[in-house]
Design a protein around this motif. Sequence first.
Motif: not given
Length: 249
Positions: A48-66
């Motif tokens: 599913v296409p989503i809006l996101f910049h980085d390849d991993t989650l940690e900078r802009t979410t609470n999702g850790g480095d997944r």
Amino acid sequence: MTLKFSKIIGHRGAAAYAPENTLEGIHTAADMGVEWVEFDVKLTKDQVPILFHDDTLERTTNGGDRPVAECTLDEIRALEAGSWFADSFAGIKIPTLEEALEVVIGHGLGLNLEIKPCPGREKETAEAALDILSQIWDDHDRLLISSFSHVSMETALDMAGDWHRGFLLPEEWPENWRELAEYLDVSTFNVNGNKVVREQIDELLDLEKPILAYTINDPDRARILQGWGVDGFFTDAPDVLTDAILKVH
Ligand code: G3P
Ligand code: MG
């Protein structure tokens, strides 16, 4: 079909004033009077296409480095994507491309959709994004597709040859940039405005296509680039840049 871009393009929405690549960011840009926005699109694990910049989650979410590519849409939806920016944005979610397009269209904005694939997903990210766009977007004078990935750009060329493509040039230009730009039949050159030198802008001016510079938040730099012949600016702070470039005219 003539591209009708605006001189000021809200970067990732209006990234100085609202969390990047969110619906709130697009609303904020529109409320500031911005006419075009840019955002980054990548794919969830379940495509599913989503809006996101980085390849991993940690900078802009609470999702850790997944890695984003390993998260399903449901997992992405469970994340919180605002409080890293400011407490006032706590609780906001990562939007799908479809949701973001509805907001962009609702505000009557133009769009630079940057395809930002996770590694190895260059073709499928472009395919999924263009598939959604083709169902929703009508005004192709106010849509620009871009990517640093030449595979994503080639996919856009193959799938929607008559839509406008912007050639995103990184700090180090590929040696064969002219050939690539010609092959990809691009409508604009999108350069790193903080690194580009005047000689490079002069080379682009010879090709007589609009030049857009990312990401310019400094009014002095905007005025210099405008003096060299740059036509438009991706900026996190559209109000600051609007003031800067209006003074030139
Ligand atoms: O499309 C312009 C700009 O957004 C490219 O760089 O890393 O901010 O997506 P980035
Ligand atoms: Mg971008």
